[in-house]
Design a protein around this motif. Structure first.
Motif, PDB file in Angstrom:
ATOM      1  N   LEU A  29       4.557  62.421  77.030  1.00 34.56           N
ATOM      2  CA  LEU A  29       5.421  61.233  77.049  1.00 34.56           C
ATOM      3  C   LEU A  29       6.586  61.458  78.018  1.00 34.56           C
ATOM      4  O   LEU A  29       6.993  60.554  78.748  1.00 34.56           O
ATOM      5  CB  LEU A  29       5.948  60.926  75.641  1.00 34.56           C
ATOM      6  N   ASP A  30       7.108  62.702  78.027  1.00 37.08           N
ATOM      7  CA  ASP A  30       8.196  63.035  78.958  1.00 37.08           C
ATOM      8  C   ASP A  30       7.768  62.829  80.403  1.00 37.08           C
ATOM      9  O   ASP A  30       8.512  62.261  81.206  1.00 37.08           O
ATOM     10  CB  ASP A  30       8.625  64.507  78.769  1.00 37.08           C
ATOM     11  N   GLU A  31       6.536  63.277  80.689  1.00 38.55           N
ATOM     12  CA  GLU A  31       6.015  63.128  82.067  1.00 38.55           C
ATOM     13  C   GLU A  31       6.015  61.666  82.490  1.00 38.55           C
ATOM     14  O   GLU A  31       6.111  61.349  83.661  1.00 38.55           O
ATOM     15  CB  GLU A  31       4.558  63.617  82.144  1.00 38.55           C
ATOM     16  N   GLN A  32       5.844  60.779  81.500  1.00 36.82           N
ATOM     17  CA  GLN A  32       5.768  59.346  81.827  1.00 36.82           C
ATOM     18  C   GLN A  32       7.076  58.631  81.556  1.00 36.82           C
ATOM     19  O   GLN A  32       7.126  57.405  81.482  1.00 36.82           O
ATOM     20  CB  GLN A  32       4.655  58.703  81.003  1.00 36.82           C
ATOM     21  N   ASP A  33       8.137  59.432  81.369  1.00 32.29           N
ATOM     22  CA  ASP A  33       9.476  58.883  81.124  1.00 32.29           C
ATOM     23  C   ASP A  33       9.536  57.935  79.944  1.00 32.29           C
ATOM     24  O   ASP A  33      10.245  56.927  79.978  1.00 32.29           O
ATOM     25  CB  ASP A  33      10.000  58.159  82.384  1.00 32.29           C
ATOM     26  N   VAL A  34       8.779  58.226  78.928  1.00 26.80           N
ATOM     27  CA  VAL A  34       8.871  57.408  77.711  1.00 26.80           C
ATOM     28  C   VAL A  34      10.045  57.950  76.897  1.00 26.80           C
ATOM     29  O   VAL A  34      10.107  59.136  76.594  1.00 26.80           O
ATOM     30  CB  VAL A  34       7.568  57.495  76.880  1.00 26.80           C
ATOM     31  N   ASP A  35      10.984  57.074  76.588  1.00 23.24           N
ATOM     32  CA  ASP A  35      12.180  57.509  75.873  1.00 23.24           C
ATOM     33  C   ASP A  35      11.927  57.384  74.366  1.00 23.24           C
ATOM     34  O   ASP A  35      12.114  56.329  73.785  1.00 23.24           O
ATOM     35  CB  ASP A  35      13.362  56.637  76.311  1.00 23.24           C
ATOM     36  N   TYR A  36      11.499  58.486  73.759  1.00 19.33           N
ATOM     37  CA  TYR A  36      11.122  58.435  72.341  1.00 19.33           C
ATOM     38  C   TYR A  36      12.219  58.964  71.409  1.00 19.33           C
ATOM     39  O   TYR A  36      12.097  58.890  70.207  1.00 19.33           O
ATOM     40  CB  TYR A  36       9.841  59.256  72.124  1.00 19.33           C
ATOM     41  N   LYS A  37      13.310  59.484  71.985  1.00 19.68           N
ATOM     42  CA  LYS A  37      14.319  60.168  71.154  1.00 19.68           C
ATOM     43  C   LYS A  37      14.883  59.246  70.070  1.00 19.68           C
ATOM     44  O   LYS A  37      15.139  59.670  68.956  1.00 19.68           O
ATOM     45  CB  LYS A  37      15.460  60.700  72.026  1.00 19.68           C
ATOM     46  N   LYS A  38      15.082  57.995  70.430  1.00 16.76           N
ATOM     47  CA  LYS A  38      15.656  57.067  69.448  1.00 16.76           C
ATOM     48  C   LYS A  38      14.584  56.362  68.644  1.00 16.76           C
ATOM     49  O   LYS A  38      14.825  55.916  67.533  1.00 16.76           O
ATOM     50  CB  LYS A  38      16.504  56.010  70.183  1.00 16.76           C
ATOM     51  N   SER A  39      13.402  56.242  69.219  1.00 18.49           N
ATOM     52  CA  SER A  39      12.403  55.368  68.578  1.00 18.49           C
ATOM     53  C   SER A  39      11.401  56.111  67.701  1.00 18.49           C
ATOM     54  O   SER A  39      10.644  55.493  66.974  1.00 18.49           O
ATOM     55  CB  SER A  39      11.658  54.567  69.642  1.00 18.49           C
ATOM     56  N   LEU A  40      11.387  57.437  67.771  1.00 21.90           N
ATOM     57  CA  LEU A  40      10.390  58.199  67.015  1.00 21.90           C
ATOM     58  C   LEU A  40      11.051  58.874  65.810  1.00 21.90           C
ATOM     59  O   LEU A  40      11.970  59.687  65.965  1.00 21.90           O
ATOM     60  CB  LEU A  40       9.753  59.250  67.944  1.00 21.90           C
ATOM     61  N   LEU A  41      10.598  58.513  64.625  1.00 25.64           N
ATOM     62  CA  LEU A  41      11.180  59.044  63.390  1.00 25.64           C
ATOM     63  C   LEU A  41      10.120  59.793  62.596  1.00 25.64           C
ATOM     64  O   LEU A  41       8.959  59.381  62.555  1.00 25.64           O
ATOM     65  CB  LEU A  41      11.723  57.895  62.524  1.00 25.64           C
TER      66      LEU A  41
END
Ligand code: GDP
Ligand code: IMO
Ligand code: MG
Length: 424
Positions: free
Chosen positions: A86-98
């Motif tokens: 996901l990082d490689e694709q710049d998906v910002d999951y820090k806030k959205s992944l619980l």
């Protein structure tokens, strides 16, 4: 607000990932409730394919919360690999992944135990994905497991060591040849635990409850399929969790009376990967065509999937167990070109014609009884409207609706997000 469910009705790989992604724009929260990295959910959009194992399939939508519920088992090493992608694709999951604090953790020794158990079973092996799913759920129900919330505690490594030592003794007991370097596996595991700790851990049942109260829309994303359910599947050739609707209640802390729509998803034919009975399995050119045209290889293990005709006895059973309210038919495009299509409408069982799924569905106990329908030739993959679908496909869909008494609201005609046809 009610929680909607999306569940696989066959032996997994129905196309759950694709449809969850398609439905995500309608939901505030996508929540996984069972299974773990044995799942492989494929999403295709903008010319790219993505495979998710533990992370919910709403992760590519910016405004959606993605929750890994208490019923899920997490392998930190595989989870970290998913995050790296996901990082490689710049998906910002820090806030959205619980992540639920009550989700259980798959240890390296759980994976080894899975391998030892399968090797010891020999020909009777389950055909497990070897991700440690069975041993981790065994430790959960045996009340020995390590949960996400534990890794926030100072002394969790003591608990870890005791459990890993016990597992090593169990592996020795199996007395099979399993080669491993635990030190190396643990180095990778503890590094991945640190990555996991950088995410948000929550008391997820409270979160879900408050979200419901606040009117948020929630879609629970199933993994595997109903015929792999630990209670209702083709035991022992099943996975170790409840893949059916009730699993969403226990795997998220949702009350049964707050379940809304139940989307049941199935392929226009049937596939299965791993061992176990499969009454409509084909060993001929038709089965080979389904596998080749449908690219039927496991998204997690790469193993070829066994293919066969649609089994309405099994599908009816899955609809009943889950209380399906809407059906979604996948991979209609793969059946293009078959002159005749067969659908199993009943089984011959002990000399009788039955339409329910009996206790034993092995080859020696049941013989499928087929109804033949006319096939279609057209290439469906470029179609976008229900009005474009060939008459023979509409007849196939109507036949299934009549047999199951549930509307088929979506027909999927290719792996891409866009290849999805909504029927009125
Ligand atoms: P899941 O585990 O239920 O999410 O399903 P998988 O991702 O394991 O397997 C479904 C496979 O079929 C994937 O390779 C998808 O890209 C592909 N797929 C999904 N829907 C369709 C469809 O309508 N037509 C075709 N040809 N492929 C599809
Ligand atoms: P998704 O979510 C298809 C099968 C395995 C094996 C049995 C037990 O992608 O639909 P396990 O690893 O759980 O011990 O394996 O279940 N299986 C799946 N088959 N799709 C899956 O997940 C599966 N997850 C497990 O092949 O037969
Ligand atoms: Mg899959």
């Amino acid at each position: 607000m009610a929680v909607d469910l999306l569940l696989g009705l066959q032996w997994g790989d129905e196309g759950k990932g694709k449809i969850v992604d398609v439905l995500t724009s309608k939901y505030d929260i996508i929540a996984r409730f069972q299974g773990g990295p044995n799942a492989g959910h494929t999403l295709v959009f903008n010319g790219r394919k993505h495979v998710l194992h533990t992370i919910p399939s709403g992760i590519f939508h910016d405004d959606t919360i993605n929750l890994v519920g208490n019923g899920v088992v997490i392998d930190p090493v595989i989870f970290k690999k998913e995050l790296d992608k996901l990082d490689e694709q710049d998906v910002d999951y820090k806030k959205s992944l619980l992540i639920s604090r009550k989700a259980h953790i798959i240890l390296p020794t759980h994976r080894l135990l899975d391998a030892a158990s399968e090797t010891a079973k020999g020909k009777a092996k389950i055909g497990s994905t070897l991700k440690g799913i069975g041993p981790t759920y065994m430790d959960k129900t045996g009340r020995n497991g390590i949960r996400v919330g534990d890794i926030e505690l100072a002394d969790w490594k003591t608990k870890y060591r005791a459990l890993a030592n016990k597992h090593q003794a169990m592996i020795d007991f199996y007395n099979v040849d399993i080669q491993y370097d635990l030190e190396e596996l643990e180095a990778e595991f503890f590094e991945a635990i640190e990555t996991l700790k950088s995410l948000q851990f929550i008391d997820s049942e409270e979160y879900v409850h408050q979200a419901q109260k606040a009117g948020k829309s929630i879609l629970a994303e199933g993994a595997q399929g109903s015929l792999l359910d630990i209670d209702f599947g083709t035991y022992p050739y099943v996975t170790s969790s409840n893949t059916t609707a009730a699993g969403a209640c226990t795997g998220l802390g949702v009350a049964p009376n707050s379940i809304g729509k139940v989307y049941g998803i199935f392929k226009a034919y049937t596939t299965r990967v791993g061992s176990g009975p499969f009454p409509t399995e084909l060993f001929d050119a038709d089965g080979e065509t389904m596998g080749r045209v449908g690219h039927e290889f496991g998204a997690t293990t790469g193993r070829p999937r066994r293919c066969g005709w649609l089994d309405l006895v099994a599908l009816r059973y899955a609809c009943q167990v889950n209380g399906v309210t809407e059906l979604i038919m996948m991979k209609g495009d793969v059946l293009s070109g078959f002159k005749t299509l067969k659908v199993c409408t009943s089984y011959k069982y002990k000399g009788e014609d039955i339409s329910h799924l009996p206790y034993n569905i092995e080859e020696q106990n049941v013989t499928p009884v087929y109804t033949e329908l006319k096939g279609w030739d057209a290439d469906l993959t470029g179609m976008t409207e229900a009005s474009q679908l060939p008459a023979a496909l509409n007849d196939y869909v109507t036949f299934l609706e009549d047999q199951l008494n549930i509307p088929i609201t979506v027909v999927s005609v290719g792996p891409d997000r866009k290849q999805t046809i909504v029927r009125s």
